[in-house]
Design an enzyme around this catalytic site. Structure first.
Site, PDB file in Angstrom:
ATOM      1  N   HIS A   1      53.635  29.090  21.612  1.00 42.60           N
ATOM      2  CA  HIS A   1      52.188  29.193  21.760  1.00 42.60           C
ATOM      3  C   HIS A   1      51.874  28.880  23.215  1.00 42.60           C
ATOM      4  O   HIS A   1      51.875  27.716  23.632  1.00 42.60           O
ATOM      5  CB  HIS A   1      51.474  28.219  20.817  1.00 42.60           C
ATOM      6  CG  HIS A   1      51.852  28.396  19.387  1.00 42.60           C
ATOM      7  ND1 HIS A   1      52.293  27.356  18.584  1.00 42.60           N
ATOM      8  CD2 HIS A   1      51.895  29.513  18.604  1.00 42.60           C
ATOM      9  CE1 HIS A   1      52.556  27.809  17.379  1.00 42.60           C
ATOM     10  NE2 HIS A   1      52.327  29.119  17.362  1.00 42.60           N
TER      11      HIS A   1
ATOM     12  N   HIS B   1      43.821  24.521  17.542  1.00 45.28           N
ATOM     13  CA  HIS B   1      43.552  24.155  18.931  1.00 45.28           C
ATOM     14  C   HIS B   1      44.058  25.221  19.904  1.00 45.28           C
ATOM     15  O   HIS B   1      44.908  26.037  19.579  1.00 45.28           O
ATOM     16  CB  HIS B   1      44.165  22.795  19.273  1.00 45.28           C
ATOM     17  CG  HIS B   1      45.650  22.700  19.039  1.00 45.28           C
ATOM     18  ND1 HIS B   1      46.206  22.681  17.796  1.00 45.28           N
ATOM     19  CD2 HIS B   1      46.682  22.594  19.913  1.00 45.28           C
ATOM     20  CE1 HIS B   1      47.522  22.569  17.888  1.00 45.28           C
ATOM     21  NE2 HIS B   1      47.839  22.527  19.160  1.00 45.28           N
TER      22      HIS B   1
ATOM     23  N   HIS C   1      43.627  12.926  13.738  1.00 44.50           N
ATOM     24  CA  HIS C   1      44.991  13.273  14.131  1.00 44.50           C
ATOM     25  C   HIS C   1      45.105  13.095  15.641  1.00 44.50           C
ATOM     26  O   HIS C   1      44.370  13.724  16.402  1.00 44.50           O
ATOM     27  CB  HIS C   1      45.281  14.725  13.733  1.00 44.50           C
ATOM     28  CG  HIS C   1      46.650  15.207  14.090  1.00 44.50           C
ATOM     29  ND1 HIS C   1      47.680  15.253  13.169  1.00 44.50           N
ATOM     30  CD2 HIS C   1      47.169  15.659  15.258  1.00 44.50           C
ATOM     31  CE1 HIS C   1      48.760  15.724  13.753  1.00 44.50           C
ATOM     32  NE2 HIS C   1      48.476  15.983  15.023  1.00 44.50           N
TER      33      HIS C   1
ATOM     34  N   GLU D   1      53.514  25.629  24.805  1.00 44.72           N
ATOM     35  CA  GLU D   1      54.352  24.882  23.875  1.00 44.72           C
ATOM     36  C   GLU D   1      55.399  25.776  23.216  1.00 44.72           C
ATOM     37  O   GLU D   1      55.065  26.810  22.634  1.00 44.72           O
ATOM     38  CB  GLU D   1      53.487  24.256  22.776  1.00 44.72           C
ATOM     39  CG  GLU D   1      52.373  23.356  23.294  1.00 44.72           C
ATOM     40  CD  GLU D   1      51.406  22.954  22.197  1.00 44.72           C
ATOM     41  OE1 GLU D   1      51.515  23.491  21.070  1.00 44.72           O
ATOM     42  OE2 GLU D   1      50.538  22.100  22.456  1.00 44.72           O
TER      43      GLU D   1
ATOM     44  N   HIS E   1      46.417  28.172  17.895  1.00 45.74           N
ATOM     45  CA  HIS E   1      47.425  27.916  16.876  1.00 45.74           C
ATOM     46  C   HIS E   1      47.006  26.722  16.026  1.00 45.74           C
ATOM     47  O   HIS E   1      46.063  26.005  16.355  1.00 45.74           O
ATOM     48  CB  HIS E   1      48.813  27.699  17.483  1.00 45.74           C
ATOM     49  CG  HIS E   1      48.877  26.680  18.583  1.00 45.74           C
ATOM     50  ND1 HIS E   1      48.299  26.865  19.818  1.00 45.74           N
ATOM     51  CD2 HIS E   1      49.443  25.449  18.640  1.00 45.74           C
ATOM     52  CE1 HIS E   1      48.523  25.821  20.590  1.00 45.74           C
ATOM     53  NE2 HIS E   1      49.193  24.930  19.886  1.00 45.74           N
TER      54      HIS E   1
END
Length: 437
Positions: free
Chosen positions: A361, A331, A288, A337, A367
């Protein structure tokens, strides 16, 4: 009056528009006698000495100069806030909100603003703020400009008409509009009611991100941004001019509509963008990728490669990575964010995170996928999959998003957000591990 739009044709390029032919004179910005007896006015969005490729200014040719207004007086707006944002209301806890409910008493676009969080310093032109907006009726005899920063407005519900000094722009969910610092406008609801998100950027103006190894093409293309065609109002009467200055709301009386620009030229004008035109990149092998490949607009900071604030979108896209945990992995990161959802579902939070809602977050707050998304991701047979029903975004900043008290104590904040991870079990609870050597 119908909206009329032109292509922006690249950030920094020179633009021009006139509502009446013959107003713009080639080679002259401010002639001794302006055609039709109009007034010239320059609107600067950057310092005069800024390098040419980032110097922002437009010459305006208007019925009346902007100096014609009464003294500004303070307006109470309990849900609107500016810097300094205080850390008192900002724990490191991960947070999520349901959509902001519409008020029982009707409101227009300005009255329906609610500040969620922010950072930086308005006076030093750094940082940004996050607001929600809702409106049940149009602005009528009020006009507004923001002296603090640029407004990136993201509708989640309802169709809007922005009547600006530069012309008219209609915006619907799935599109965004950017109205820069100092530009006057009025918001009309074209149908029903409206709700959405705002990123107020105090720092360097938004621009397209550098593409690096991506090359010449990909992400958002400059050719897809639209600007309004010049149009003007010649209204006289008793009106209010509202402004946000140093985080607070002010108003003055004016006896005319300030949307009276007959022609303009420069490179400082509001613009819109259709998010469906974003050319999404993704992994075609494994893993990802970092969310930076979804950056649509960026406001740079003084540190190369670190944004004052990035606007990142997660649109419909193919996902084909093999032998890969496809949702965003768990992560913790240095950037902070705030995420919102415009429509559909977000692949890491298929329940609880709904259109109009938001999550926060902050720096180093862990999260990632909720319990159900995790189990689905590790058990699904991987085939090429098209994420059709989704459109999410993120405001990512190098500075902490400091919450307002209104956001922390909002009745629509989900007090049980952390429960979405409660079902996750240690691997030792799911299988027998060998003893350590």
């Amino acid at each position: 009056m119908p909206t009329s739009l032109s292509y922006l044709s690249g950030f920094g390029n020179h633009l021009e528009s006139e509502a009446l032919t013959g107003v713009l004179i080639k080679g002259r910005n401010s002639p001794q006698n302006v055609p039709l007896g109009l007034f010239t006015e320059q609107l600067s969005g950057s310092a005069f000495t800024t390098p040419r490729h980032v110097n922002l200014r437009s010459w305006l040719y208007r019925l009346r100069p902007s100096v014609l207004h009464s003294e500004f007086t303070y307006v109470t707006h309990p849900a609107l806030a500016g810097t300094p944002f205080h850390p008192t209301h900002t724990p490191p806890t991960q947070m999520r909100w349901d959509p902001m409910p519409y008020p029982t008493i009707g409101c227009n676009f300005i009255e329906g603003l609610m500040t969620i969080a922010g950072n930086g310093c308005i006076a030093m032109q750094t940082g940004a703020a996050i607001h929600l907006y809702c409106a049940t009726h149009s602005m009528q005899d009020e006009y507004f400009y923001n002296a603090d920063g640029d407004l990136l407005i993201i509708p989640e519900e309802g169709h809007l008409r922005f009547k600006t000094e530069f012309g008219i722009i209609d915006v619907s969910p799935g599109e965004i509009i950017v109205i820069q610092r100092g530009i006057k406008f009025q918001v009309h609801i074209l149908q029903g009611k409206t709700r959405g998100y705002i990123c107020e950027n105090f720092g360097l103006p938004f621009r397209l991100p550098e593409l690096g190894v991506i090359g010449a093409n990909g992400l958002a293309s400059a050719r897809d941004f639209l600007i309004p065609t010049a149009s003007y109002e010649d209204r006289q009467g008793r009106f209010k001019l509202l402004t946000k200055f140093q985080g607070q709301l002010w108003q003055s009386d004016i006896l005319h509509s300030p949307l009276d620009i007959v022609a303009w030229h420069g490179n400082y004008a509001p613009y819109k963008y259709d998010l469906s035109l974003f050319n999404t990149l993704n992994s075609v092998s494994f893993d990802h990728p970092d969310p930076s490949i979804f950056t649509m607009l960026t406001s740079p900071s003084t540190i190369p490669g670190v944004a004052n604030v990035d606007f990142v979108i997660f649109p419909p896209r193919w996902v084909v990575a093999n032998e890969t945990f496809r949702p965003p992995y768990y992560h913790r990161n240095i950037m902070s964010e705030y995420m919102g959802l415009i429509k559909g579902k977000y692949d890491a939070k298929e329940t609880g995170f709904i259109p109009g809602g938001g999550s926060l977050h902050n720096c180093m707050s862990a999260h990632g996928p909720d319990y159900h998304a995790y189990n689905k991701a590790i058990s699904t047979s991987l085939q090429p999959e098209y994420y059709a029903d989704t459109l999410a975004f993120m405001f990512e900043s190098r500075q902490i998003w400091q919450l307002t008290a209104n956001a922390l104590h909002a009745p629509f904040r989900q007090k049980n957000y952390l429960d979405c991870w409660k079902g996750l079990k240690s691997c030792s609870q799911r299988q027998t591990l060998p003893l350590p050597k």
